[in-house]
Scaffold this motif. Sequence first.
Motif, mmCIF file in Angstrom:
data_model
loop_
_atom_site.group_PDB
_atom_site.id
_atom_site.type_symbol
_atom_site.label_atom_id
_atom_site.label_comp_id
_atom_site.label_asym_id
_atom_site.label_seq_id
_atom_site.Cartn_x
_atom_site.Cartn_y
_atom_site.Cartn_z
ATOM 1 N N GLN A 231 0.822 -1.210 0.000
ATOM 2 C CA GLN A 231 0.000 0.000 0.000
ATOM 3 C C GLN A 231 0.859 1.264 0.000
ATOM 4 O O GLN A 231 0.529 2.246 -0.660
ATOM 5 N N LEU A 232 1.962 1.232 0.740
ATOM 6 C CA LEU A 232 2.881 2.364 0.703
ATOM 7 C C LEU A 232 3.474 2.531 -0.697
ATOM 8 O O LEU A 232 3.630 3.651 -1.191
ATOM 9 N N ALA B 279 1.244 6.384 -7.128
ATOM 10 C CA ALA B 279 0.292 7.432 -7.498
ATOM 11 C C ALA B 279 0.983 8.778 -7.658
ATOM 12 O O ALA B 279 0.718 9.530 -8.602
ATOM 13 N N LEU B 280 1.888 9.085 -6.737
ATOM 14 C CA LEU B 280 2.626 10.346 -6.804
ATOM 15 C C LEU B 280 3.517 10.410 -8.037
ATOM 16 O O LEU B 280 3.449 11.354 -8.837
ATOM 17 N N ASN B 281 4.352 9.406 -8.192
ATOM 18 C CA ASN B 281 5.388 9.451 -9.220
ATOM 19 C C ASN B 281 4.863 9.146 -10.609
ATOM 20 O O ASN B 281 5.378 9.666 -11.600
ATOM 21 N N MET B 282 3.827 8.289 -10.704
ATOM 22 C CA MET B 282 3.330 7.929 -12.022
ATOM 23 C C MET B 282 2.583 9.083 -12.664
ATOM 24 O O MET B 282 2.700 9.312 -13.871
ATOM 25 N N VAL B 283 1.800 9.823 -11.870
ATOM 26 C CA VAL B 283 1.125 11.005 -12.412
ATOM 27 C C VAL B 283 2.168 11.985 -12.945
ATOM 28 O O VAL B 283 2.060 12.505 -14.058
ATOM 29 N N LEU C 53 -3.105 16.433 2.241
ATOM 30 C CA LEU C 53 -2.365 15.303 2.795
ATOM 31 C C LEU C 53 -2.261 15.383 4.314
ATOM 32 O O LEU C 53 -2.279 14.358 5.003
ATOM 33 N N ALA C 54 -2.154 16.578 4.834
ATOM 34 C CA ALA C 54 -2.037 16.760 6.283
ATOM 35 C C ALA C 54 -3.362 16.531 7.005
ATOM 36 O O ALA C 54 -3.374 16.259 8.209
ATOM 37 N N THR D 299 -7.776 6.405 0.610
ATOM 38 C CA THR D 299 -8.195 6.853 -0.720
ATOM 39 C C THR D 299 -7.906 8.343 -0.917
ATOM 40 O O THR D 299 -7.414 8.765 -1.972
ATOM 41 N N LEU D 300 -8.192 9.143 0.111
ATOM 42 C CA LEU D 300 -7.949 10.580 0.009
ATOM 43 C C LEU D 300 -6.453 10.899 0.038
ATOM 44 O O LEU D 300 -6.022 11.918 -0.519
ATOM 45 N N VAL D 301 -5.666 10.056 0.687
ATOM 46 C CA VAL D 301 -4.217 10.216 0.624
ATOM 47 C C VAL D 301 -3.744 10.076 -0.830
ATOM 48 O O VAL D 301 -2.912 10.857 -1.319
ATOM 49 N N ILE D 302 -4.291 9.093 -1.541
ATOM 50 C CA ILE D 302 -3.952 8.886 -2.943
ATOM 51 C C ILE D 302 -4.298 10.136 -3.766
ATOM 52 O O ILE D 302 -3.510 10.605 -4.595
#
Length: 409
Positions: free
Chosen positions: A57-58, A64-68, A103-104, A110-113
């Motif tokens: 999951q991590l 999600a961060l890097n692929m976008v 993020l904070a 899901t919302l973290v993603i």
Amino acid sequence: MNTIAANIKRQPANQPQTLYKILIILGLCHLLNDSLQAVVPAMFPILQKSMSLSYTQLGIIAFALNMVSSIMQPIVGWYTDKKPMPFALPIGLTSTLIGIILLALVPSYTLVILSVMLIGIGSAIFHPEGSRVAYMAAGTKRGLAQSIYQVGGNTGQALAPLITALVLVPLGQIGGLWFAPVALTAVLMLAYIANWYTSQLSLNRKKKIHSSSETKPLTKKIWMALAILLFLIFARSWYISCMTNFYAFYLIDNYSFSIRESQIYIFAFLAAGALGTFFGGPLADRFGRRNVILASILGSAPLTILLPYAPAPLAFVMLLLTGFVLMASFSVMVVYAQELVPGKVGTMAGLTVGLAFGMGAMGSVALGSFADAAGMPLTIKLVGMLPLLGLLGLFLPSDLNWRIGQREV
């Protein structure tokens, strides 16, 4: 003969100047941008405990961060090569600002993603346009200019462990709000850069800088050189992704480190990498891009292979050396690609830097899943073999001819 001598004497006066003020401001903006992006992996130990997340999951969060960012960077670079958009720089950082605030505050996985995807969009817009500004301000010192720009980003990434130790460990997830003013500062500084960028575009439009290079088709040798370069980026990115996302867990499990202690080691690796990034560009200006790329990737292989077997004090020293040597090629690869394909500055920056993020994204998911199945010690040992792929760099063409404007490779 006299005519030739006169031309030689006049040439330095016609050479564009290196604009250090713009490069330093841009490098600082890069530092702020990437320190914000580094909040995401820095928050992994916090999110793992608060949301009971697995390594997989991590890895998906990192994906999600890097692929976008990876998918969008070459697209942004390609589009802005045709139609530059100076004010995309502050607009992109505004997306990062929104993402870091969410993020904070968000309570669910899901919302973290969603939050990290907004940060990734900001990064995708910033990096190719930032690299273009560095290219425009470089004058004749392209390696140095790209190093000043990239060292800001790598320094920002190096701050991630300190962010964890000093902010996120005592404050938890809500500590991410401390970085909202950082994002706002970056937005304001990029507005200044965008104004300068706009003025340069009007000058460059008159000179028609890119008109001749865009008409020349790429040869097979150039395509082959790009393919090898991207594969080397793949090897480096997977290794760095493993270290930044998972090596802390290796230290905690194998050396009984606390989260805070493990982050000091990660910081050492990334800080040395930032230093290596800075020196790599000037060395490439002097000794050639290809030579520095080869020395960087292959030179790090003995260190990465032996690192998992080293006792903790020696591992710290090896991390410093590994980070410095491996990251010396970071800015050099960008300049190599930009000079290999003139007139496609944004596209090549998006491809090389964006691919680095994308490969890191895929590596995060794959390595996280492998670590869940086989354990973190074996994962670290196998990943240490990746720099051996640097042997492919022997097939890269020498840049000594085409880096001064020729295309023969």
